[in-house]
Design a protein around this motif. Structure first.
Motif, PDB file in Angstrom:
ATOM      1  N   LYS A 124      20.008   8.934   9.933  1.00 10.05           N
ATOM      2  CA  LYS A 124      19.981  10.637   9.827  1.00 10.05           C
ATOM      3  C   LYS A 124      20.291  11.394  11.565  1.00 10.05           C
ATOM      4  O   LYS A 124      21.279  12.261  10.844  1.00 10.05           O
ATOM      5  CB  LYS A 124      18.626  11.255   9.677  1.00 10.05           C
ATOM      6  CG  LYS A 124      18.280  10.937   7.917  1.00 10.05           C
ATOM      7  CD  LYS A 124      18.750  12.096   7.001  1.00 10.05           C
ATOM      8  CE  LYS A 124      17.858  11.754   5.581  1.00 10.05           C
ATOM      9  NZ  LYS A 124      18.621  12.948   5.397  1.00 10.05           N
ATOM     10  N   LYS A 125      19.654  12.036  12.167  1.00  8.78           N
ATOM     11  CA  LYS A 125      20.113  12.754  13.039  1.00  8.78           C
ATOM     12  C   LYS A 125      21.258  12.226  14.089  1.00  8.78           C
ATOM     13  O   LYS A 125      21.199  11.394  14.171  1.00  8.78           O
ATOM     14  CB  LYS A 125      19.386  13.134  14.507  1.00  8.78           C
ATOM     15  CG  LYS A 125      18.887  13.610  15.059  1.00  8.78           C
ATOM     16  CD  LYS A 125      17.752  14.067  15.930  1.00  8.78           C
ATOM     17  CE  LYS A 125      17.939  14.818  17.034  1.00  8.78           C
ATOM     18  NZ  LYS A 125      16.620  15.237  17.681  1.00  8.78           N
ATOM     19  N   ILE A 127      23.281  11.376  17.421  1.00 13.49           N
ATOM     20  CA  ILE A 127      22.494  11.228  18.858  1.00 13.49           C
ATOM     21  C   ILE A 127      23.681  11.198  19.733  1.00 13.49           C
ATOM     22  O   ILE A 127      23.583  11.310  20.725  1.00 13.49           O
ATOM     23  CB  ILE A 127      21.668  10.286  19.266  1.00 13.49           C
ATOM     24  CG1 ILE A 127      22.077   8.619  18.855  1.00 13.49           C
ATOM     25  CG2 ILE A 127      20.379  10.457  18.661  1.00 13.49           C
ATOM     26  CD1 ILE A 127      21.149   7.831  18.864  1.00 13.49           C
ATOM     27  N   ARG A 259      23.944   7.633  14.803  1.00  7.21           N
ATOM     28  CA  ARG A 259      22.982   8.098  14.260  1.00  7.21           C
ATOM     29  C   ARG A 259      21.585   7.373  14.408  1.00  7.21           C
ATOM     30  O   ARG A 259      21.822   6.421  13.918  1.00  7.21           O
ATOM     31  CB  ARG A 259      23.581   8.489  12.688  1.00  7.21           C
ATOM     32  CG  ARG A 259      24.374   9.455  12.301  1.00  7.21           C
ATOM     33  CD  ARG A 259      24.583   9.516  11.130  1.00  7.21           C
ATOM     34  NE  ARG A 259      25.804  10.269  10.803  1.00  7.21           N
ATOM     35  CZ  ARG A 259      24.871  11.927  10.275  1.00  7.21           C
ATOM     36  NH1 ARG A 259      24.183  11.960  10.500  1.00  7.21           N
ATOM     37  NH2 ARG A 259      26.756  12.587  10.413  1.00  7.21           N
ATOM     38  N   GLU A 260      20.618   7.848  14.069  1.00  7.14           N
ATOM     39  CA  GLU A 260      19.595   7.243  14.922  1.00  7.14           C
ATOM     40  C   GLU A 260      18.242   7.389  13.246  1.00  7.14           C
ATOM     41  O   GLU A 260      18.425   8.740  12.908  1.00  7.14           O
ATOM     42  CB  GLU A 260      18.121   8.454  15.839  1.00  7.14           C
ATOM     43  CG  GLU A 260      17.364   7.669  16.020  1.00  7.14           C
ATOM     44  CD  GLU A 260      16.190   9.077  17.719  1.00  7.14           C
ATOM     45  OE1 GLU A 260      15.372   8.035  18.152  1.00  7.14           O
ATOM     46  OE2 GLU A 260      16.558   9.682  17.056  1.00  7.14           O
ATOM     47  N   TYR A 346      10.352  18.671  10.843  1.00 11.22           N
ATOM     48  CA  TYR A 346      11.045  17.094  10.651  1.00 11.22           C
ATOM     49  C   TYR A 346      11.907  17.368   9.174  1.00 11.22           C
ATOM     50  O   TYR A 346      12.152  17.052   8.156  1.00 11.22           O
ATOM     51  CB  TYR A 346      10.173  15.248   9.712  1.00 11.22           C
ATOM     52  CG  TYR A 346       8.881  15.358  10.518  1.00 11.22           C
ATOM     53  CD1 TYR A 346       9.446  14.387  11.923  1.00 11.22           C
ATOM     54  CD2 TYR A 346       7.590  15.987  11.301  1.00 11.22           C
ATOM     55  CE1 TYR A 346       8.513  13.743  12.698  1.00 11.22           C
ATOM     56  CE2 TYR A 346       6.280  15.336  11.412  1.00 11.22           C
ATOM     57  CZ  TYR A 346       7.362  14.761  12.834  1.00 11.22           C
ATOM     58  OH  TYR A 346       5.817  14.098  13.426  1.00 11.22           O
ATOM     59  N   SER A 349      17.216  16.841   6.882  1.00  5.55           N
ATOM     60  CA  SER A 349      19.112  17.094   7.209  1.00  5.55           C
ATOM     61  C   SER A 349      18.846  15.790   8.485  1.00  5.55           C
ATOM     62  O   SER A 349      19.594  15.126   9.274  1.00  5.55           O
ATOM     63  CB  SER A 349      19.393  18.253   8.342  1.00  5.55           C
ATOM     64  OG  SER A 349      18.535  18.568   9.552  1.00  5.55           O
ATOM     65  N   GLU A 350      18.094  15.879   9.379  1.00  3.50           N
ATOM     66  CA  GLU A 350      17.660  15.554  10.833  1.00  3.50           C
ATOM     67  C   GLU A 350      16.661  13.676  10.272  1.00  3.50           C
ATOM     68  O   GLU A 350      16.380  12.421  11.409  1.00  3.50           O
ATOM     69  CB  GLU A 350      17.400  15.947  12.103  1.00  3.50           C
ATOM     70  CG  GLU A 350      17.816  16.530  12.190  1.00  3.50           C
ATOM     71  CD  GLU A 350      17.660  17.826  13.538  1.00  3.50           C
ATOM     72  OE1 GLU A 350      16.651  16.912  13.811  1.00  3.50           O
ATOM     73  OE2 GLU A 350      18.288  18.750  13.673  1.00  3.50           O
ATOM     74  N   TRP A 351      15.442  13.474   9.446  1.00  4.87           N
ATOM     75  CA  TRP A 351      14.429  13.132   9.696  1.00  4.87           C
ATOM     76  C   TRP A 351      14.831  11.965   8.193  1.00  4.87           C
ATOM     77  O   TRP A 351      15.121  12.666   6.792  1.00  4.87           O
ATOM     78  CB  TRP A 351      13.028  13.846   9.367  1.00  4.87           C
ATOM     79  CG  TRP A 351      12.957  13.926  11.129  1.00  4.87           C
ATOM     80  CD1 TRP A 351      13.238  15.496  11.411  1.00  4.87           C
ATOM     81  CD2 TRP A 351      12.358  12.881  11.879  1.00  4.87           C
ATOM     82  NE1 TRP A 351      13.367  15.084  12.539  1.00  4.87           N
ATOM     83  CE2 TRP A 351      12.385  13.641  13.161  1.00  4.87           C
ATOM     84  CE3 TRP A 351      11.408  11.578  11.853  1.00  4.87           C
ATOM     85  CZ2 TRP A 351      11.655  13.172  14.462  1.00  4.87           C
ATOM     86  CZ3 TRP A 351      10.982  11.465  13.528  1.00  4.87           C
ATOM     87  CH2 TRP A 351      11.095  11.905  14.130  1.00  4.87           C
TER      88      TRP A 351
END
Length: 439
Positions: A124-125, A127, A259-260, A346, A349-351
């Motif tokens: 997602k996120k 990094i 992406r993490e 949370y 878009s990132e989680w």
């Protein structure tokens, strides 16, 4: 083989005999494990060892004060540790229970294998962004990145498209009664890419006496072979390639996004008066392995624990499985709090998000239909799940799970599982984890 080898061999035997993973999840002591270390009981066989008989001390005829002389009666040998039969009957192997320790990643791998799961975590996120291979193409850039191979291919295609057999056209100009205008129209019909100006120049260079060599165009085409451009280029080579600026393309490195793979798991539990110890234990047996599994699957896993009766509040993990209140039940209060926490901390878009709820399916009137279902539809998540824990089977007013299941029957990221006892736990976990939406 030395004693160290013996110890290693016996430990390997013990690990091979560790408790089956499914059996451990259903009946094992989950409380001995930590979030980052799962401890599964194993039975270790004591390796053989030499030991002195405690009754055999000193030499014959030796002794100090109080030692009986020869012929004096002696009492029965004093019992020694282990001689009272409490540690096992004669000939019985001594054993001890130890633990096989695995981290969440190994636990997830084994559960995947045991249940046939294939959950692939989604990144997602972003990094980090790095430059990859020069696979992208732009219309501008530094000269050092000019894709000359592509430029040459475009020029060569143009060369082939513009090329024609000059001798063939010149022979058409030798057809009796034909002039440049007639030959130009004929060439267009034959899809020969020759200009009117070229034809006129060629016609002027042909002597007058040769302009009636052929009685008709049919006679000429039957007597003169038209050579394809490709064959002629192979034979004669290329003096020049018609490049154009519009053909220029510049190689640009592909931007690779790392992406993490992170996840937030929201665990919701009913703590109202009807949730007695047996129901609470089934929630713990279901949710704890799910936490271990997702911790092992993702690079970064965070957990939110929400308890609710008629109201909801956030708690820590230690409180979550043991807390109990005496109030009524309003499940929507937990989803309201979950939505607020997810929105503020949370972002979707990132989680990756998992929202797991559990209880005995008892809820206040109309709350499921009017509040819970709409909120489940509004909260974006990889997976929503509800686990009904009813050790005695469905109660008359335990309708929440059924309503959820009926409403979301055609939805691919909502799971409902029923747990009446420990035997149902592994199947419930399988139902939940195999339901996640691939989208």
């Amino acid at each position: 083989m030395g004693r160290r080898d013996d110890l290693d061999r016996y430990r390997e035997v013990g690990e091979a005999k560790r408790e089956d993973l499914s059996e451990f999840i259903q009946y094992g002591d989950l409380g001995e494990s930590r979030p980052d270390e799962i401890r599964i009981p194993i039975k270790i066989v004591d390796p053989p060892e030499f030991a002195y008989d405690p009754r055999d001390m000193g030499g014959v005829g030796q002794g100090q004060g109080g030692t009986p002389d020869v012929g004096d009666p002696v009492g029965e040998p004093q019992p020694q540790p282990g001689d009272d039969g409490a540690d096992g009957d004669p000939g019985e192997e001594g054993t001890e229970h130890e633990h096989y320790e695995m981290d969440p990643e190994e636990f997830a791998e084994e559960l995947d294998e045991e249940l046939g799961l294939d959950l692939e975590p989604k990144g997602k996120k972003v990094i980090e962004e790095t430059e990859g291979d020069f696979t992208d193409i732009t219309r501008s850039g530094p000269a050092s990145t000019l894709d000359f191979e592509r430029l040459f291919k475009e020029g060569l295609k143009r060369k082939l498209a513009m090329d024609f057999d000059e001798t063939y056209i010149e022979e058409a100009l030798r057809v009796e009664g034909w002039g440049p205008a007639t030959v130009f129209e004929w060439a267009r019909g034959e899809h020969i890419p020759v200009s009117r100006a070229w034809i006129e120049d060629a016609y002027e260079s042909i002597p007058a006496e040769e302009r009636s060599r052929w009685g008709s165009i049919e006679e000429m085409t039957a007597s003169v072979d038209r050579e394809p451009s490709a064959a002629r280029i192979r034979r004669e080579g290329i003096d020049e390639v018609p490049f154009r600026r519009e053909d220029e393309r510049y190689r640009y490195p592909e931007i690779v996004e790392e992406r993490e793979k992170n996840v937030v798991v929201v665990n919701i539990r009913d703590v109202s008066g009807s949730m007695r110890e047996a129901k609470r234990e089934l929630v713990e047996r279901t949710f704890t392995p799910l936490d271990w599994y997702l911790t092992g699957k993702y690079d970064n896993a965070e957990f939110v624990y929400i308890a609710h009766d008629a109201d909801a509040w956030e708690v820590d993990r230690e409180e979550f499985f043991g807390i109990r209140s005496g109030g009524g039940t309003r499940i929507s209060s937990a989803y309201e709090l979950a939505a607020a926490v997810l929105e503020s901390e949370y972002p979707w878009s990132e989680w990756n998000r998992y929202v797991f709820a559990a209880g005995d399916s008892e809820n206040s009137s109309n709350d499921t239909e009017e509040r819970v279902i709409p909120m489940m539809e509004e909260i974006p998540a990889n997976l929503h799940a509800y686990v009904e824990t009813q050790p005695s089977g469905n109660a008359i007013n335990a309708t929440h799970a059924g309503e959820i299941e009926r409403h979301f029957s055609e939805v691919s990221n909502v799971a409902v599982a029923y747990v009446e006892g420990p035997d149902d736990v592994v199947e419930a976990i399988d139902t939940i984890l195999s339901t996640e939406d691939d989208a």
